[in-house]
Write a protein that holds these residues in place. Sequence first.
Motif, PDB file in Angstrom:
ATOM      1  N   GLU A 141       0.817  -1.209   0.000  1.00  0.00           N
ATOM      2  CA  GLU A 141       0.000   0.000   0.000  1.00  0.00           C
ATOM      3  C   GLU A 141       0.856   1.267   0.000  1.00  0.00           C
ATOM      4  O   GLU A 141       1.981   1.277   0.491  1.00  0.00           O
ATOM      5  N   THR A 142       0.280   2.330  -0.530  1.00  0.00           N
ATOM      6  CA  THR A 142       0.919   3.640  -0.507  1.00  0.00           C
ATOM      7  C   THR A 142       0.451   4.408   0.722  1.00  0.00           C
ATOM      8  O   THR A 142      -0.730   4.373   1.069  1.00  0.00           O
ATOM      9  N   LEU A 143       1.383   5.075   1.393  1.00  0.00           N
ATOM     10  CA  LEU A 143       1.021   5.932   2.519  1.00  0.00           C
ATOM     11  C   LEU A 143       0.726   7.324   1.977  1.00  0.00           C
ATOM     12  O   LEU A 143       1.499   7.872   1.199  1.00  0.00           O
ATOM     13  N   GLU A 144      -0.394   7.903   2.412  1.00  0.00           N
ATOM     14  CA  GLU A 144      -0.794   9.215   1.917  1.00  0.00           C
ATOM     15  C   GLU A 144      -1.009  10.185   3.072  1.00  0.00           C
ATOM     16  O   GLU A 144      -1.513   9.801   4.132  1.00  0.00           O
ATOM     17  N   ALA A 145      -0.618  11.441   2.853  1.00  0.00           N
ATOM     18  CA  ALA A 145      -0.877  12.512   3.813  1.00  0.00           C
ATOM     19  C   ALA A 145      -1.966  13.395   3.232  1.00  0.00           C
ATOM     20  O   ALA A 145      -1.899  13.804   2.068  1.00  0.00           O
ATOM     21  N   HIS A 146      -2.974  13.694   4.052  1.00  0.00           N
ATOM     22  CA  HIS A 146      -4.081  14.548   3.645  1.00  0.00           C
ATOM     23  C   HIS A 146      -4.092  15.744   4.591  1.00  0.00           C
ATOM     24  O   HIS A 146      -4.367  15.604   5.781  1.00  0.00           O
ATOM     25  N   ILE A 147      -3.765  16.910   4.042  1.00  0.00           N
ATOM     26  CA  ILE A 147      -3.530  18.100   4.862  1.00  0.00           C
ATOM     27  C   ILE A 147      -4.535  19.188   4.507  1.00  0.00           C
ATOM     28  O   ILE A 147      -4.591  19.638   3.353  1.00  0.00           O
ATOM     29  N   CYS A 148      -5.306  19.597   5.499  1.00  0.00           N
ATOM     30  CA  CYS A 148      -6.263  20.683   5.307  1.00  0.00           C
ATOM     31  C   CYS A 148      -5.612  21.978   5.790  1.00  0.00           C
ATOM     32  O   CYS A 148      -5.188  22.074   6.946  1.00  0.00           O
ATOM     33  N   ILE A 180      -4.449  19.311   0.568  1.00  0.00           N
ATOM     34  CA  ILE A 180      -3.344  18.734  -0.194  1.00  0.00           C
ATOM     35  C   ILE A 180      -3.325  17.228   0.056  1.00  0.00           C
ATOM     36  O   ILE A 180      -3.375  16.780   1.203  1.00  0.00           O
ATOM     37  N   HIS A 181      -3.258  16.456  -1.001  1.00  0.00           N
ATOM     38  CA  HIS A 181      -3.171  14.997  -0.903  1.00  0.00           C
ATOM     39  C   HIS A 181      -1.820  14.585  -1.483  1.00  0.00           C
ATOM     40  O   HIS A 181      -1.554  14.824  -2.661  1.00  0.00           O
ATOM     41  N   VAL A 182      -0.963  13.988  -0.667  1.00  0.00           N
ATOM     42  CA  VAL A 182       0.395  13.677  -1.117  1.00  0.00           C
ATOM     43  C   VAL A 182       0.789  12.246  -0.739  1.00  0.00           C
ATOM     44  O   VAL A 182       0.741  11.878   0.435  1.00  0.00           O
ATOM     45  N   PRO A 183       1.201  11.419  -1.708  1.00  0.00           N
ATOM     46  CA  PRO A 183       1.751  10.101  -1.395  1.00  0.00           C
ATOM     47  C   PRO A 183       3.184  10.275  -0.905  1.00  0.00           C
ATOM     48  O   PRO A 183       3.991  10.931  -1.565  1.00  0.00           O
ATOM     49  N   ILE A 184       3.504   9.706   0.253  1.00  0.00           N
ATOM     50  CA  ILE A 184       4.840   9.951   0.817  1.00  0.00           C
ATOM     51  C   ILE A 184       5.654   8.672   1.047  1.00  0.00           C
ATOM     52  O   ILE A 184       6.592   8.670   1.832  1.00  0.00           O
ATOM     53  N   GLY A 185       5.301   7.601   0.347  1.00  0.00           N
ATOM     54  CA  GLY A 185       6.082   6.386   0.472  1.00  0.00           C
ATOM     55  C   GLY A 185       5.205   5.152   0.454  1.00  0.00           C
ATOM     56  O   GLY A 185       3.981   5.239   0.310  1.00  0.00           O
ATOM     57  N   LYS A 186       5.844   4.014   0.593  1.00  0.00           N
ATOM     58  CA  LYS A 186       5.133   2.744   0.646  1.00  0.00           C
ATOM     59  C   LYS A 186       5.052   2.253   2.091  1.00  0.00           C
ATOM     60  O   LYS A 186       5.953   2.501   2.895  1.00  0.00           O
ATOM     61  N   LEU A 187       3.979   1.547   2.398  1.00  0.00           N
ATOM     62  CA  LEU A 187       3.764   1.090   3.768  1.00  0.00           C
ATOM     63  C   LEU A 187       4.839   0.096   4.212  1.00  0.00           C
ATOM     64  O   LEU A 187       5.037  -0.124   5.406  1.00  0.00           O
ATOM     65  N   SER A 188       5.558  -0.478   3.264  1.00  0.00           N
ATOM     66  CA  SER A 188       6.635  -1.411   3.595  1.00  0.00           C
ATOM     67  C   SER A 188       7.890  -0.696   4.090  1.00  0.00           C
ATOM     68  O   SER A 188       8.798  -1.331   4.635  1.00  0.00           O
ATOM     69  N   PHE A 189       7.971   0.626   3.923  1.00  0.00           N
ATOM     70  CA  PHE A 189       9.123   1.389   4.406  1.00  0.00           C
ATOM     71  C   PHE A 189       9.216   1.263   5.924  1.00  0.00           C
ATOM     72  O   PHE A 189       8.221   1.032   6.611  1.00  0.00           O
ATOM     73  N   GLU A 190      10.418   1.461   6.456  1.00  0.00           N
ATOM     74  CA  GLU A 190      10.582   1.560   7.901  1.00  0.00           C
ATOM     75  C   GLU A 190       9.831   2.783   8.420  1.00  0.00           C
ATOM     76  O   GLU A 190       9.720   3.797   7.723  1.00  0.00           O
ATOM     77  N   LEU A 249       7.520  12.465   5.773  1.00  0.00           N
ATOM     78  CA  LEU A 249       6.430  13.326   6.240  1.00  0.00           C
ATOM     79  C   LEU A 249       6.976  14.644   6.772  1.00  0.00           C
ATOM     80  O   LEU A 249       6.423  15.718   6.502  1.00  0.00           O
ATOM     81  N   LYS A 250       8.061  14.572   7.505  1.00  0.00           N
ATOM     82  CA  LYS A 250       8.670  15.782   8.065  1.00  0.00           C
ATOM     83  C   LYS A 250       9.162  16.703   6.956  1.00  0.00           C
ATOM     84  O   LYS A 250       9.003  17.924   7.028  1.00  0.00           O
ATOM     85  N   ALA A 251       9.755  16.130   5.921  1.00  0.00           N
ATOM     86  CA  ALA A 251      10.229  16.935   4.793  1.00  0.00           C
ATOM     87  C   ALA A 251       9.058  17.643   4.116  1.00  0.00           C
ATOM     88  O   ALA A 251       9.165  18.810   3.714  1.00  0.00           O
TER      89      ALA A 251
END
Length: 235
Positions: free
Chosen positions: A40-47, A171-181, A189-191
């Motif tokens: 799965e892709t990890l997504e950040a949803h920022i209002c 803003i909807h942003v994919p920030i990596g795969k769920l398999s990442f550490e 996410l911090k970046a």
Amino acid sequence: MHKRSRRFLIIEKKFDKTLMYSPEKALSLLKKFSTVNFNETLEAHICLGLDPKYADQQLRSTVVLPKGSGKVIRIAVITQGDNLNTALSAGADIVGSDDLIQEIMKGRLDFDKLIATPDMMLLIAKLGRILGPRGLMPSPKAGTVTNEINSAISEFKKGKLEYKLDRTGIIHVPIGKLSFEINDLFLNLKALQESIDKNRPSGSKGKYWKSLYLSSTMGPGIPINLNLLRDFRIG
């Protein structure tokens, strides 16, 4: 009304939607909840407290994810002269000039990112109706109109991505795969958070960040404590 699957309803009962979670805890929960047979892709949803109908409250920028996106990016480059060989040497998947423009007009869209040198933009303008709706139109703000072909290709291959405020102020942003550490996902996410803060529009007034949710492709949205994210300093 959209009907939730039994699997999703079970997952929703495993966390408290009224609480604000630390980024690390939310990432841990999303990993734990994942039971599907794909990465799965990890997504950040920022209002954000922005109204995109005003020119000075629009937000569009790029960020280089330090741990990459986990996605293999196919890059096409439209240029001419010596830059054709430069693009090929830098790792572009598709390279061309007028010939590639004609192929795109006929329907060729087998790429994820289109980079162009400034001297080609007048010719590329005719592709606006094809590329625009797909988010593929080269733009200086997105770093896809440039003479620095080597660095542009390298950055996008490593995980540079564009983000843009939608019409609802989210803003909807994919920030990596769920398999990442977990730590790698957190650094991505911090970046993103630091990039959004750095590029705060001049017309922004009052509370800038309203909410942040993390979710995976098939997982629930988990609310994040913004203070715990913002107060962390890399290094």
